[in-house]
Write an enzyme that holds these catalytic residues in place. Structure first.
Site, PDB file in Angstrom:
ATOM      1  CB  THR A  63      -0.940  -0.015   1.216  1.00  0.00           C
ATOM      2  OG1 THR A  63      -1.743  -1.196   1.140  1.00  0.00           O
ATOM      3  CG2 THR A  63      -1.839   1.207   1.247  1.00  0.00           C
ATOM      4  CG  ASN A  73      -5.724  -7.887  -6.074  1.00  0.00           C
ATOM      5  OD1 ASN A  73      -5.634  -7.106  -7.010  1.00  0.00           O
ATOM      6  ND2 ASN A  73      -6.604  -7.745  -5.111  1.00  0.00           N
ATOM      7  CD  GLN A  89      -1.496 -10.909  -5.305  1.00  0.00           C
ATOM      8  OE1 GLN A  89      -1.043 -12.068  -5.349  1.00  0.00           O
ATOM      9  NE2 GLN A  89      -2.073 -10.430  -4.218  1.00  0.00           N
ATOM     10  CG  HIS A 101       2.066  -9.702   3.237  1.00  0.00           C
ATOM     11  ND1 HIS A 101       0.788 -10.208   3.134  1.00  0.00           N
ATOM     12  CD2 HIS A 101       1.991  -8.423   2.814  1.00  0.00           C
ATOM     13  CE1 HIS A 101      -0.025  -9.260   2.681  1.00  0.00           C
ATOM     14  NE2 HIS A 101       0.683  -8.171   2.483  1.00  0.00           N
ATOM     15  CB  THR A 127      14.043   3.387  12.785  1.00  0.00           C
ATOM     16  OG1 THR A 127      14.428   4.635  13.345  1.00  0.00           O
ATOM     17  CG2 THR A 127      15.040   2.312  13.187  1.00  0.00           C
ATOM     18  CB  CYS A 185      -8.061  -4.820   1.588  1.00  0.00           C
ATOM     19  SG  CYS A 185      -6.554  -5.467   0.887  1.00  0.00           S
TER      20      CYS A 185
HETATM   21  N1  PLP Z   1      -1.602  -4.501  -4.525  1.00  0.00           N
HETATM   22  C1  PLP Z   1      -2.012  -5.752  -4.747  1.00  0.00           C
HETATM   23  C2  PLP Z   1      -2.041  -6.282  -6.137  1.00  0.00           C
HETATM   24  C3  PLP Z   1      -2.416  -6.545  -3.678  1.00  0.00           C
HETATM   25  O1  PLP Z   1      -2.819  -7.805  -3.898  1.00  0.00           O
HETATM   26  C4  PLP Z   1      -2.381  -6.010  -2.370  1.00  0.00           C
HETATM   27  C5  PLP Z   1      -2.869  -6.823  -1.231  1.00  0.00           C
HETATM   28  O2  PLP Z   1      -3.764  -7.631  -1.363  1.00  0.00           O
HETATM   29  C6  PLP Z   1      -1.921  -4.707  -2.193  1.00  0.00           C
HETATM   30  C7  PLP Z   1      -1.543  -3.977  -3.299  1.00  0.00           C
HETATM   31  C8  PLP Z   1      -1.845  -4.100  -0.819  1.00  0.00           C
HETATM   32  O3  PLP Z   1      -1.007  -4.866  -0.020  1.00  0.00           O
HETATM   33  P1  PLP Z   1      -0.754  -4.574   1.529  1.00  0.00           P
HETATM   34  O4  PLP Z   1      -2.105  -4.640   2.178  1.00  0.00           O
HETATM   35  O5  PLP Z   1       0.154  -5.641   1.951  1.00  0.00           O
HETATM   36  O6  PLP Z   1      -0.175  -3.213   1.668  1.00  0.00           O
END
Ligand code: PLP
Length: 383
Positions: A70, A150, A178, A198, A234, A322
């Site tokens: 993000t 995603n 992704q 992650h 940091t 999300c």
């Molecule tokens: N972009 C894509 C394509 C994602 O799949 C995601 C999370 O699902 C994000 C951005 C945002 O990731 P995060 O919530 O780890 O910041």
């Protein structure tokens, strides 16, 4: 539990865990401190940057560490749009982006006077390259298009997109979150690319923005001079060490693993169509990540299906993770022009490194039981 939600997040790899442990215990100095304790962790940050840069065939200075996708997408979109000439106030994107990009672009449109051209996405989720070329204007600052979606796994033709942007001299950012560790990712095609640890078996809360050498970017946070004045704060040393180790691990056999997952995914789909003959796959089936299956179970609301799957100990998702708690239909599927009933009944199954053939068979059995129950419920409702 059968976990089929790897696009939401992945478990920590052994490689990442091992790389992190020393920095959660013995080495704790602030990497900005000049004393020995600081120098130890500074070396770890530098090492993580060198490893990631080498994997991407990039320069270490092109990697800006941060808190994840993000933040990366926000920095890439806001930071590039706001930098340089104020005469360039036109942006190009599409409505099937992740909210990390979508909401940043909408913010620039609604609050900072940028004009945005929203490109069409076909029913299969693909962009129209002619429309992209035709939309570029003399005042276009930035094009932002994700490499792999995603929700559907659809992969955009980044090489062609890059060529169009380069020919016309406009900047290109891509959400590569992704794609990394699942398909070919070539940062030489873009000016900026966003990544999240992650999603590739590293720890949560860390990621990075690739930013092509020499390109100015306006920071979106203010404080220290970290990351070459581009992202203050940091560093999370343990997470950076883990992310670099995960990146090395995941790229070591990406093609074989992606083929393995694609076979399991296709086997799962065969089993699903035996149980739900009306089920429809969403998204282009050729240009797609090997691990992702997005399907609409017409007549069964996604939330109901997800709860039924959860009761059977199968973890999947609808739309973006999300958006949990929301009953809104997927904005990606609606952007692709799918009818509301398809969007409202869509489930995303995403496979990963721990997915086995047995798990796929068990998940399909669970769907069989759910199909029986939903049939009974529908007959009951009609009666
Ligand atoms: N972009 C894509 C394509 C994602 O799949 C995601 C999370 O699902 C994000 C951005 C945002 O990731 P995060 O919530 O780890 O910041």
């Amino acid at each position: 539990m059968i976990y089929l939600d790897y696009n939401a997040t992945t478990p920590l790899s052994d490689a990442a865990r091992e790389a992190m442990l020393p920095y959660m215990d013995r080495y704790f100095g602030n990497p900005s401190s000049v004393h020995a304790a600081g120098r130890e962790t500074r070396a770890a940050v530098d090492d993580a940057r060198d490893k990631i840069a080498a994997l991407l065939h990039a320069k270490p200075g092109e990697i800006i560490f941060n808190s994840g996708a993000t933040e990366s997408c926000n920095l890439g979109v806001l930071g590039l749009a706001r930098s340089g000439s104020s005469a360039h106030r036109h942006l190009i994107s599409n409505k099937a982006e992740h909210h990390a990009v979508l909401h940043a672009v909408e913010h620039l449109q609604d609050h900072e006077g940028f004009e945005v051209t929203w490109l069409h996405v076909s029913k299969a989720g693909m962009l129209d390259l002619d429309q992209l070329a035709d939309s570029i204007r003399s005042d276009t600052k930035l094009v932002t298009i994700m490499t792999a979606n995603n929700e559907t796994g659809v992969i955009q033709p980044m090489r062609e997109i890059s060529r169009i942007c380069r020919d016309r001299g406009v900047l290109l950012h891509s959400d590569m979150v992704q794609a990394f560790g699942k398909c070919d990712v070539d940062v030489s095609l873009v000016d900026a690319g966003s990544f999240a640890s992650h999603k590739f078996y590293g720890p949560k809360g860390t990621g990075f923005l690739f930013l092509r050498s020499g390109l100015p970017i306006q920071p979106i946070m203010f404080g220290g001079a970290h990351e070459n004045q581009r992202r203050p704060g940091t560093e999370n040393v343990a997470a950076l060490a883990g992310m670099a180790a995960a990146a090395q691990w995941v790229l070591s056999d990406v093609d074989e693993e992606s083929q393995r997952e694609a076979q399991l995914r296709d086997d799962f789909w065969k089993r699903i169509t035996n149980i739900f003959p009306d089920a429809q796959q969403n998204g282009d089936q050729t240009h797609r990540l090997g691990n992702t299956l997005n399907a609409s179970f017409i007549g069964v609301d996604s939330e109901t299906m997800l709860m039924a799957l959860d009761l059977e100990s199968v973890c999947a998702s609808s739309g973006s993770a999300c958006m949990v708690g929301s009953v809104r239909a997927s904005h990606v599927l609606l952007a692709m022009g799918l009818p509301m009933e398809s969007a409202r009944s869509a489930i995303r199954f995403s496979l990963g490194r721990r997915t086995t053939a047995e798990e796929i068979a068990t998940a399909a059995d669970a769907l069989g039981r759910i199909a029986e129950r939903t049939k009974d419920a529908r007959e009951y409702a009609v009666a």
